[in-house]
Design a protein around this motif. Sequence first.
Motif, short mmCIF file in Angstrom:
data_model
loop_
_atom_site.label_atom_id
_atom_site.label_comp_id
_atom_site.label_asym_id
_atom_site.label_seq_id
_atom_site.Cartn_x
_atom_site.Cartn_y
_atom_site.Cartn_z
N UNK A 1 0.86 -1.18 0.00
CA UNK A 1 0.00 0.00 0.00
C UNK A 1 0.90 1.23 0.00
N UNK A 2 0.39 2.32 -0.57
CA UNK A 2 1.14 3.57 -0.59
C UNK A 2 0.24 4.71 -0.12
N UNK A 3 0.74 5.46 0.87
CA UNK A 3 0.06 6.65 1.36
C UNK A 3 0.93 7.87 1.05
N UNK A 4 0.34 8.92 0.51
CA UNK A 4 1.02 10.20 0.34
C UNK A 4 0.12 11.29 0.90
N UNK A 5 0.70 12.14 1.75
CA UNK A 5 -0.07 13.18 2.45
C UNK A 5 -1.18 12.55 3.28
N UNK A 6 -0.87 11.38 3.86
CA UNK A 6 -1.79 10.64 4.73
C UNK A 6 -3.04 10.15 4.00
N UNK A 7 -2.97 10.09 2.68
CA UNK A 7 -4.09 9.57 1.89
C UNK A 7 -3.66 8.27 1.22
N UNK A 8 -4.55 7.29 1.26
CA UNK A 8 -4.25 5.99 0.65
C UNK A 8 -4.41 6.13 -0.87
N UNK A 9 -3.30 6.31 -1.57
CA UNK A 9 -3.35 6.47 -3.02
C UNK A 9 -3.24 5.14 -3.75
#
Length: 955
Positions: A299-307
């Motif tokens: 899983x990848x999160x950027x800016x605390x969003x699950x992208x």
Amino acid sequence: MHLFRNAILFSALAAVLPMQASDKYEQVQNGIVLHTQAGQNVRVELLGDKLARVSAVPEGGRFTGGKSLVVLPQGKYSAFSTKDEGNRVVLKTPAMNVAVNYSDGQVSFYDSKGRLLLAENNGGRSFKPITVEGTKAYTVTQTWASPDDQEGLYGLGQHQANEWNYKGKNEELFQYNTKVSVPFVVSTGGYGVLWDSYSLCRFGNPDDYLQLGEAFTLYDKEGKKGNLTGTYTAKDGTTLVKQEPNIYFEHLKRGDLAHVVNLPEDFQFNGSKVVYEGEIEADATGTFDFILYYSGYQKVYIDNKLLVPERWRTAWNPNSYKFSAKLVKGKRTPVRIEWTPNGGVAYCGLRVYKPVTDDVKNQMRWWGEMQDMIDYYFIAGDNMDDVIHGYRTLTGKAQVMPRWAMGYWQSREKYNTQEEVLSTLKEYRKRQIPIDNIVIDWLHWKENSWGSHEFDRKRFPNPKQMVDDIHNMGGRVMISVWPKFYATTEHYKEFDRKGWMYKLAVKDSIRDWVGPGYLGSFYDAYSAGARKLFWSQMKDHYYPLGIDAWWMDASEPNIRDCVDIQYRKDLCTPTALGPSAKYFNAYALMNAEAIYDGQRTTTADDKRVFLLTRSGFAGQQRYSTATWSGDIATRWEDMRAQLTAGLNFAVSGIPFWTMDIGGFCVEDRYVAAQKEFYTTGTENADLKEWRELNTRWFQFGAFCPLYRAHGQWPFREIFNIAPETHPAYESMTYYTKLRYSLMPYIYSLNGMVHFNDYTMMRPLVMDFTADVRTRDVWDQFMFGPALMAAPVTEYNARKRDVCFPQGEVWYDFYTGKSITGGDMKTVDAPYSRMPLYVRGGSIVPFGPDIQWSDQKPAEEIKLYVYAGKDGKFTLYEDENNNYNYEKGAYATIDFLWNDAASTLTIGARKGKFPGMLAKRTFTIVKVDRNNPASFDTMPEGKKIEYGGKKVSVKL
């Protein structure tokens, strides 16, 4: 003699005519050569009313006379004129104009009315000298400014990132398991471009992706500048913390093929938990395009969003996925990658492209690593089918595949004994589930004899009898043949004596995954002599058994999984034509030529060739070659990715494509669920999902050009996926029987592929280009002119949204109820049925119930006529499994529907062939708003006895 044998490919250096048309350019056969004021040489050749070839070299360079591996000879074309317009020269054909600027050689393409289709950018081409293994060439870039930013661009082969419209996107073109690169795109703007290069190429951004540490300022989880924090927690709780300047763990180490570059070597990854976290700070504001390389669960999160929601791939066969994130210059943005490896070797990577302006992003750009010159073909077309017709004019017609290839294929990894093969086919016949083909996968030979082309007689005691038994049950057999040979086999030694083996794998002691690991390598398919020897060995060992089809696995060539591209080049160089860097992508094409030419020489016209290859390239359709999408995973997201993969592959001009229904590589939870069922008889949650996944995948697969199930354990036979009482079993058998009922329709499409350069599996944008909504519809497609399939790709979904193209009447296949096009509607999608619709104006022939494709002739055909507009369809028939159709031995019957008069005209039969039915019965069923008939209800209809003469029927 077949059409393509011994063809002399097009010479790149045109013959100069005796006169000069202008002091500004040189008139040559088919076109002109211009020496620009900027110092480059540009050649434009007209090959047809809608076909142009453009070649360019830098100052001091020359146009090479080498043969194209892709484009066939086109001959002389003279139906054009040349006009000097002051600052440019214009070449005019009846269908298009091509203009070349004198200053910089910029080439622009227009239709016959003067509408700009495509134009090279001013200064849009570049050349950088490159020398590899003593061979000199250029790394090149060519950029075009598309006149329409709203166009759709499709093709490029088959890729697994679930991308559809390539306008403004980037794709790296190389061959790998599940990735098939074809350097051809088709535009909704009325043109296509075939980039004639065999090297590593890039579409879009010409640069490689940046490492995170190159693109951003990194901060670890404590806020310290310079790295991200990597926390590795083993299954036993042991924890290792590392500072990571990049997330780049994408390939095995050379000389140490048990460890991945940059990962800790003393850590047990299987069953571990890995987290990379910290912050990234961008130096620009805009949209950053990321590419994730993943195995295990990530899983990848950027800016605390699950992208990137959880994705999975088996450890030995990672995949790439693309996503984007908007970032602000100077803002420190949290990033977190959660990774659960579940294999002995683990791979992970995250790289990025920096933002570019929209005008740059929307340009079309090609980059080639090693070419003698810039060399591309421009194809104008009235529609996307017309463009693909031009592509096949250049690269060769597709063949009419044997009729049995249109049926159901059963495969697994793998049938280990002769009894397993025969008992499987017998079980299908016993259950009266239609099937044509059974597949014998790898390791049917002795463990230490890969490349011997001999069955292990302990497990397959009588291969000839086995094949005969399959034929006696109405079946056909395809066998796995790799271009791989163990060094101890006589076949390896035969190649090696001629210098036709790639030797580095043996020199580097690369052992494969079988038993203790064996040394071997691949043959050089770029050598004409090696190609003949490859077929000769197959002919001596396999062909006498009566094998019907050839499964060309690992044809990338995949000498070693998961190594970097440079090592892949090193493993298969030099080729007979030059360094592998120059010929990196065309191996599968050469390998297909070996078998096609070999079998056609062996059998004359008696038996059609059928090849299924894991890789492919532009032009493979002329060698009766289909491609499947490789060792994909068994996840819903992988099923979704096959839609974009298959549809883009179809638009790439190669008509026959298939996939492993159900996926090849299986998650552990599905394996455990099947084992539990065998022990307890209980369908737990995972087994319930597994059965629904296969059901939905079978529904989708029934409307692909080839219909085929394959994969690792659990077994993929319909009766092994679910018992007879289960809705999964009912649905899978329903669609298999429907496929066979549709055989007259499907085989007619097969004929259209050859005679009309048709495309069977059709994204909506092909038939409804004017409806701009269709340009981004990737999860629906037309199967031929009549049927619109809308696969269900979400677990537990019982409804889905369907785009109904405007200006059409649509009929629910199962109920006959009509829908007016123009809207997006939410429709029912029950477990057992996939949304399926018929286009108004369609004429669909249904044949008799059969258990295999040529069990009996279609003496009775039920014709469903769907009202709403005029329509037509042509029934095509021939002898099913020979090449007499090339000599005119086939027959067609035209059906014409006049909607206003409510009249169907069955035309006089054209042509003939041995065994043709002299008489047959057509039962005609009209479907309209007031008569919502369906295939399932099978209404009586109006019977017509047909003896070959024209007849009209008022309905």
